[in-house]
Design an enzyme around this catalytic site. Structure first.
Site, PDB file in Angstrom:
ATOM      1  N   ASP A  74      38.721 -16.484 -42.359  1.00 40.16           N
ATOM      2  CA  ASP A  74      38.825 -17.015 -40.998  1.00 40.16           C
ATOM      3  C   ASP A  74      38.516 -18.514 -40.965  1.00 40.16           C
ATOM      4  O   ASP A  74      39.126 -19.273 -40.208  1.00 40.16           O
ATOM      5  CB  ASP A  74      37.820 -16.345 -40.057  1.00 40.16           C
ATOM      6  CG  ASP A  74      37.820 -14.838 -40.113  1.00 40.16           C
ATOM      7  OD1 ASP A  74      38.433 -14.267 -41.030  1.00 40.16           O
ATOM      8  OD2 ASP A  74      37.202 -14.231 -39.235  1.00 40.16           O
ATOM      9  N   GLU A 113      45.100  -5.251 -41.450  1.00 39.78           N
ATOM     10  CA  GLU A 113      44.251  -4.303 -42.156  1.00 39.78           C
ATOM     11  C   GLU A 113      44.586  -2.848 -41.833  1.00 39.78           C
ATOM     12  O   GLU A 113      43.884  -1.944 -42.295  1.00 39.78           O
ATOM     13  CB  GLU A 113      42.785  -4.605 -41.855  1.00 39.78           C
ATOM     14  CG  GLU A 113      42.351  -5.958 -42.402  1.00 39.78           C
ATOM     15  CD  GLU A 113      40.961  -6.364 -41.948  1.00 39.78           C
ATOM     16  OE1 GLU A 113      40.236  -5.505 -41.416  1.00 39.78           O
ATOM     17  OE2 GLU A 113      40.608  -7.543 -42.114  1.00 39.78           O
ATOM     18  N   GLN A 141      46.730  -6.607 -36.411  1.00 42.49           N
ATOM     19  CA  GLN A 141      46.775  -8.014 -36.008  1.00 42.49           C
ATOM     20  C   GLN A 141      48.065  -8.641 -36.532  1.00 42.49           C
ATOM     21  O   GLN A 141      48.789  -8.040 -37.329  1.00 42.49           O
ATOM     22  CB  GLN A 141      45.578  -8.758 -36.584  1.00 42.49           C
ATOM     23  CG  GLN A 141      45.559  -8.818 -38.099  1.00 42.49           C
ATOM     24  CD  GLN A 141      44.181  -8.982 -38.664  1.00 42.49           C
ATOM     25  OE1 GLN A 141      43.452  -8.026 -38.829  1.00 42.49           O
ATOM     26  NE2 GLN A 141      43.808 -10.232 -38.958  1.00 42.49           N
TER      27      GLN A 141
END
Length: 782
Positions: free
Chosen positions: A362, A485, A589
């Site tokens: 991130d 994921e 995501q």
């Protein structure tokens, strides 16, 4: 849920109008103060009630074993967890013989304000004791940007209508009791009494306590000093024990009388220094704070933030909620990284214990681009930390049977701490994300980081050793997990393949620019040619029948996920087995959409439009990292109103606790992503090797957008409305800056701003539908 009534929309501050005990944990995160080295959660001064008490030193951690029901070669054995270190925030108050607490007596008013320009947390309380004695309490708290190891509190008590005896107890407390807040794997492991007392020193107006982490052996020190101001006589006494110290001040106040206590806190930690050296460092930090004084610290804090906002502010006219949220995000991103200085920027910053205090991809993917454009020194420091853990990454690669360096999925000190390899070790894309950050730093700042070349070389070697050519000469990367994921251990993930190819090209180009450095790194004469050949031959799957890119090979032939009519109250992973998630078309995501955002040159406008349309219908945003990228790509393909809803979601993730876990710390990458949604989405910001690209286009709710950037030593101001865009060079080196404005190359100088009419994008497809219950934005939040 945090709402407008409790936290009204205001442009330069976050204000809590009244205390709601059921929101204590969330507000402890929202009101956290930090500077990248030291972090204090927004706990009440008196320490109770609290949900998660927190004081954190970046990279000070405890070790714990990682248990496995079934072990395997290469599984990490030791985890690392951030430690709640010695708490210096505590200031308890007695009014006559009644201890002040918000849970007793009458709380006539209670307001807290996080001032984003001053960098100070203000608290104002009007309280009446059960005995009828009324006092006003004012506290001001800061964690200094200019004195890295220092925090301070200005605490005032005023008697109102009766004479009162005031007793203030200012404390230091180690090994505070921590409650287990959740069984959620995203929440930190609870640690009981992790600090062993080493030494205690009693000073004239305070104390210093030294402790060592029980297993990791790291040494830390915390100290406090006090300045006391009151018109009458007072008594002061300090007591010290192994795990606590307390300075007590007693005085009598007439009606209208005030007691003012300035509390300075100093912190330090080390892996190698002696107790004497660390004790002396903290004593020096406290002396420096006392020399500056409260007013000096406040003035320096304001000056530091004035400089930051001058080059980083984003002004949004017509959308006040988004305006407040974006500034809130910018402030907390700065707090996460400003003084990290060779340490990581954790996923929660220093605002809470979530994710055990680990750093992830991130940081390089979402946080550092913002810092490169606004506070480049902090970005360079974060990359320097990545370089410092390169030996760990090399060891990890060898364990995996690979060459080069394999960075850990999650870590504090450099070792892999992920116990779930399908969504950890297998997510090799993080190495390309780190490499991208190194290369972007050069493009944005114009400065090559010498140590960055080594990162590029070692990650390139990783990809060559992992990938392979098939019989037709096509280069594949198999058995990896991309950003999504809910899909794991797949072949030819598009995001991973394109990012790896970029990594390989960047390494080859860096060696060409720095031949002597490449030689010192042992780069063979033919290595860069091999890297280029792999990048050129990389496989990018495409489904001709559907006219879209599968996020990995074969993804579009998976069975669809069967969505219910309403969104479940928790992420899918909390109530659906991974066995089902991994074999269905459902995305946690943005993955393929992120590939289009970061590697947009590999997709045509039509492909982008069709891919956005396809993946919108199956992306559930169970990760806070998704909304910002969906905002950017929806804006690029012309769905500006949908992009605004995603931007709102990314920006409000913590101010409205949209994911229900703000209590564990803020989502620093999502807050950075909100900036990306505005500046890259509505501002059209991109960069390539030679040019800065800009193409602002605004949704109907935003009437005007202004944002500031640093690029190649220049400071730029970009202003856009629905008619025109103006680019101004505010200052910088002599000369002009070339920019690509709506596809037209032009030059900007300080004397000659450039204005062009807005060129709209007509969407190729209607706005896409989302899965039932997964529409973004304010209207979708219950």
């Amino acid at each position: 849920m945090i709402n407008e009534e409790i936290c009204p929309t205001e442009p330069w501050q976050v204000r809590e109008t009244r205390l709601e005990t059921e929101l204590l944990a969330q507000m402890e995160s929202v009101f956290a103060l930090a500077n990248g080295y030291l972090g204090l959660r927004g706990n009440l001064d008196e320490g109770e009630p609290h949900e998660i008490s927190g004081t954190y030193l970046n990279s000070f951690y405890e070790e714990r074993p990682l248990p496995y029901p079934e072990g395997g070669y290469g599984y990490p054995e030791q985890g690392q967890t951030v430690v709640n270190v010695t708490d210096g925030k505590i200031i308890r108050l007695m009014v006559d013989d009644e201890q002040f607490t918000v849970e007793r007596g009458v709380l006539h008013s209670h307001e807290r304000v996080l001032d984003l320009r001053a960098g100070v947390l203000r608290r104002d309380v009007d309280w009446e004791s059960p005995a009828g004695r009324r006092v006003r309490i004012r506290s001001r708290r800061l964690v200094s940007f200019t004195q890295r190891a220092v925090a301070a509190v200005c605490y005032e008590v005023e008697a109102t209508d009766h004479p009162v005896r005031i007793t203030v107890q200012s404390g230091l407390a180690a090994n505070e009791e921590q409650v287990k807040v959740s069984d959620d794997p995203r929440v930190a492991a609870a640690l009981k009494d992790p600090l062993l007392a080493v030494e205690q020193d009693k000073e004239q107006h305070g104390a210093v306590l030294l402790h060592r982490a029980r297993t990791s052996g790291l040494l830390m020190a915390a100290g406090v000093d006090h300045v006391i101001e009151t018109p009458g006589a007072y008594e002061e006494e300090t007591d010290v024990r192994p795990d606590w110290a307390r300075t007590t001040v007693v005085t009598e106040l007439p009606p209208g009388g005030r007691l003012r206590i300035i509390k300075f806190m100093g912190y330090g930690w080390s892996t190698s220094r002696s107790t004497e050296a660390l004790r002396d460092q903290v004593a020096a930090d406290l002396n420096g704070a006392r020399y500056a004084g409260w007013d000096g610290l406040v003035a320096a804090q304001r000056a530091y933030l004035d400089d930051f906002w001058d080059a980083a502010d984003v002004e949004i006219e017509g959308d006040p909620a988004l305006q407040q949220a974006v500034r809130f995000g910018l402030f907390h991103v700065l707090q996460a990284g400003a003084r990290a200085e060779g340490r990581p920027i954790p996923g929660k910053g220093l605002t809470g214990p979530g994710y055990d205090g680990h750093a992830f991809w991130d940081t390089e993917g979402y946080v550092l681009p913002l810092l490169m454009y606004t506070a480049p020194r902090a970005a360079a420091d974060a990359l320097r930390w990545r370089h410092s853990i390169l030996p760990h990454a090399r060891d990890r690669a060898r364990t995996l049977g690979l060459s080069g360096a394999a960075y850990p999925w999650r870590t504090i000190a450099g070792g892999e701490c992920s116990a779930y390899w399908p969504a950890g070790t297998a997510a090799l894309h993080l190495n390309a994300v780190v490499a991208r950050a190194v290369d972007r730093y050069r493009r944005i700042t114009g400065t090559e980081l010498d140590f960055g070349v080594e990162i590029l070389v070692e990650t390139a070697r990783l990809w060559v050793s992992h990938g392979h050519h098939d019989a037709d000469g096509v280069w594949h990367i198999d058995g990896v997990t991309g950003p999504d994921e809910y899909s794991a251990v797949a072949d030819d993930n598009v995001f991973t393949n394109l990012m790896a190819a970029r990594n390989l090209r960047a390494a080859a180009e860096a060696c060409a620019r720095n031949p002597e450095l490449a030689e010192r790194l042992g780069v063979g004469a033919d290595e860069p040619d091999v890297w280029r050949a792999c990048a050129k031959a990389v496989h990018v799957p495409y489904d001709e029948r559907l006219g879209v890119h599968p996020q990995s090979e074969g993804f579009t032939r998976y069975a669809p996920w069967h969505f219910s009519d309403e969104k479940h109250g928790e992420p899918l992973m909390k109530h659906a087995p991974y066995f089902q998630l991994y074999r269905r078309q459902v995305c946690k995501q943005a993955d393929l959409v992120l590939a289009m955002h970061w590697c947009g040159e590999h997709f045509t406008p039509e492909q982008k439009a069709r891919n956005v349309d396809y993946y919108e219908r199956i992306t559930v945003r169970d990760s806070s990292l998704s909304a910002c990228t969906q905002a950017v790509m929806c804006a690029e393909v012309g769905h500006l109103e949908l992009a605004r809803e995603y931007a709102w979601e990314a920006a409000m993730v913590d101010l409205r606790d949209l994911h229900g876990n703000t209590r564990d710390g803020l989502h620093i990458a999502s807050l950075a992503g909100a900036w990306s949604a505005i500046v890259e989405g509505f501002g059209g910001l991109r960069e390539d090797e030679n040019l800065l690209h800009l193409a602002p286009r605004l949704p109907s709710s935003i009437s005007r957008l202004r944002f500031n950037l640093r690029h190649s030593g220049f400071r730029l101001l970009i202003e856009a409305d629905h008619e025109n865009t103006t680019v101004t060079l505010r200052d910088g080196p002599e000369g002009r800056l070339r920019v690509l404005l709506y596809g037209e190359e032009t030059e900007v100088s300080a004397a000659e701003p450039v204005t062009r009419p807005v060129i709209p994008v007509e969407p190729l497809l209607p706005p896409p539908q989302q899965a039932p219950g997964y529409a973004p934005g304010q209207d979708s939040v219950n």
